[in-house]
Scaffold this motif. Structure first.
Motif, PDB file in Angstrom:
ATOM      1  N   ALA A 335       0.741  -1.103  -0.020  1.00 28.74           N
ATOM      2  CA  ALA A 335       0.208  -0.010  -0.061  1.00 28.74           C
ATOM      3  C   ALA A 335       0.882   1.277  -0.119  1.00 28.74           C
ATOM      4  CB  ALA A 335      -0.887   0.094   1.321  1.00 28.74           C
ATOM      5  N   ILE A 478      -4.290  -1.273  -3.268  1.00 26.33           N
ATOM      6  CA  ILE A 478      -4.080  -1.498  -1.781  1.00 26.33           C
ATOM      7  C   ILE A 478      -3.975  -0.007  -1.742  1.00 26.33           C
ATOM      8  CG2 ILE A 478      -3.626  -2.388   0.052  1.00 26.33           C
ATOM      9  CD1 ILE A 478      -2.434  -4.684  -1.819  1.00 26.33           C
ATOM     10  N   VAL A 503      -5.745  -0.344   5.782  1.00 30.31           N
ATOM     11  CA  VAL A 503      -5.521  -0.012   4.270  1.00 30.31           C
ATOM     12  C   VAL A 503      -6.806   0.282   3.870  1.00 30.31           C
ATOM     13  CG1 VAL A 503      -3.500  -1.317   4.134  1.00 30.31           C
ATOM     14  CG2 VAL A 503      -5.651  -2.635   3.551  1.00 30.31           C
TER      15      VAL A 503
END
Length: 512
Positions: A335, A478, A503
């Motif tokens: 992420a 993500i 996330v």
């Protein structure tokens, strides 16, 4: 009231005297402690950093009343003070040799004599008994030999369908969280616990509430272990019973052991009724799990019921918690690094559209994704340190270690050594491309330990992690909500953070 005081004071004095006698009998005050010496007779300080102490009792009370967070920071500070050198602590019982360099860790990993775990692992014995993680000598050798075939490549191939099945369930759950804040700590451990139950133990985990109680009990057991670790008096069972969280440990051990015992009993009934030889509606034989290896050994008198419980508790814990830790950190780093995530997506795009058609070989060929996993393990090893104990006087790295010397190998520090990993705080998966690993020290990357006592399930873990990551990357972008600066790291059996990692998932366009 006065009578109670008169009674309690002599009792407390008696307990203190008994405890002090125990300490003087079992342990060594710093002035009497067995000391390390150099093999060539040179000053000890030339070969190792001797950590200053706050009291005349060595380093014992330096940790008094520490929290999991402060222990983690204390270890990092100790390594910083040593400035890249291995360092020494002195405790009541014996010296503790702390290794932070791959070069010195190599000799320990490869020593056939240094396979006994140190005193910290004794705090795990109420939970894990004498399973593979804590046992030693002949018991460890025989169990390791018996269980190794249960993790053969052919067995892993049979596990792949289970990984995919559980992964598909999780992806459906994740679709419900698209464009929302997702707490990885709530969903990932459930996935890995289901996997280890069905693969290693051969039992489907249908009751999610029961699994949640089990995971919660493990964390509580870990908290009690930390309490005992930080107070040398709590190593004494009587003192721990009177003044520590003894009841908390007992209550949570009951939950954890009841959970694993229930799984063992379910599989035992299948094993005894010969159900394992039957075929399902698709004509396939029911899978032979790791637990079946233990049950077969029990039938031949090679292991007893308690031995099975110890091994199952060990695999249950190590098979789900360490893997979920790696997955959480890897998803966070993907992420935080969009370019890395994009390269992974380009690699998984080449896989067959239907996950049922993806083979173990195709997962093995996902080289960049494996680099990503390794870089996550390098920066955030699931098990940040491991321990050994000298059962006899030993010469290690030019030092003479007395009998009972405790050894800590700080995997977290070894894999952040700038000599082997330049700019170690930077997340850079390319470090693990073949051309970049040629001249690296073979023991600079040891997230699964090394030598005889390396992790028996490391191939199992890597395959499980790849299956989930490939599915998540293929279905979602993500985005970060949590950043590294937001996290407070804690020391434990496995590496943890005080905060949940969050996330945001965005559905990929081709999945609309």
């Amino acid at each position: 009231m006065i009578l109670e005081v008169l009674i309690s004071v002599p009792v407390l004095i008696f307990i203190f005297c008994k405890l002090w006698a125990h300490l003087n009998h079992t342990y060594f005050i710093l002035s009497l402690c067995k000391r390390l010496r150099t093999e060539d007779g040179s000053p000890l300080e030339k070969k190792i950093y001797v950590t200053p102490t706050k009291t005349r009792f060595g380093n014992n009370f330096d940790l008094l009343n520490f929290t999991s967070e402060s222990i983690f920071n204390y270890m990092r500070d100790a390594s910083a003070q040593a400035n890249g050198r291995n360092y020494l602590w002195y405790f009541f019982r014996a010296p503790m040799y702390n290794v932070v360099r791959a070069e010195e860790a190599e000799e320990i990993f490869q020593s056939p004599k240094l396979i006994t775990k140190n005193m910290i692992y004794s705090l795990l014995e109420p939970f894990l008994g004498e399973g593979l993680l804590t046992s030693t000598d002949q018991k460890w050798h025989s169990r390791r030999k018996a269980l190794t075939p249960a993790f053969h490549f052919n067995v892993l191939q049979s596990f792949l369908n289970i990984f995919k099945e559980e992964c598909n369930k999780l992806i459906k759950v994740l679709y419900q969280s698209v464009d929302k804040e997702l707490e990885l700590n709530q969903v990932i451990p459930q996935f890995t616990l289901n996997n280890v139950c069905e693969t290693a133990l051969g039992v489907k985990l249908d009751d999610m509430t029961e699994g949640f109680r089990y995971r919660k009990s493990i964390h509580a057991i870990e908290e009690v272990m930390q309490q005992r670790l930080c107070n040398p008096f709590f190593y004494n069972v009587v003192y721990f019973y009177l003044y520590g969280d003894y009841r908390k440990q007992v209550d949570n051990l009951k939950i954890a052991h009841a959970f694993s015992s229930n799984l063992i009993e379910k599989r035992r009934r299948l094993f005894k009724s010969k159900q394992l030889e039957k075929v399902d509606e698709f004509g396939k034989k029911q899978r032979y799990a790791m637990l079946d290896t233990l049950l077969a050994a029990e039938a031949e008198g090679q292991i007893d019921h308690q031995g099975i419980c110890d091994e199952v508790n060990t695999f249950m814990f190590e098979g789900y918690d360490t893997t979920s830790t790696c997955l959480i950190f890897t998803l966070l780093m993907l992420a935080l690094h969009e370019d890395v995530q994009q390269r992974c997506y380009e690699e998984v795009e080449n896989l067959p559209e239907d996950s049922d058609d993806i083979s173990v070989f195709q997962y093995n060929e996902m080289f960049y994704l494996e680099c990503v996993i390794k870089e996550s393990l390098r920066m955030f090893p699931s098990v940040p340190f491991i321990g050994r104990k000298c059962v006899e006087e030993s010469v290690v790295n030019g030092l003479i270690l007395p009998k009972d010397t405790q050894i800590n190998i700080h995997i977290y520090e070894i894999m952040r050594d700038p000599r082997h990993f330049p700019d170690p705080l930077r997340y850079q998966p390319d470090r693990f491309l073949p051309e970049n690993t040629v001249n690296r020290h073979p023991f600079a990357f040891v997230p699964f330990s090394a030598g005889q006592r390396n992790c028996i399930g490391q191939k199992f873990a890597i395959l499980e992690i790849k299956v989930l990551l490939a599915a998540v990357i293929r279905n979602f972008r993500i985005l970060p909500i949590t950043y590294l600066a937001d996290l407070t790291f804690e020391n434990g059996i496995v590496l943890r953070t005080q905060q949940n990692v969050k996330v945001k998932l965005i559905r990929r366009k081709n999945k609309l």
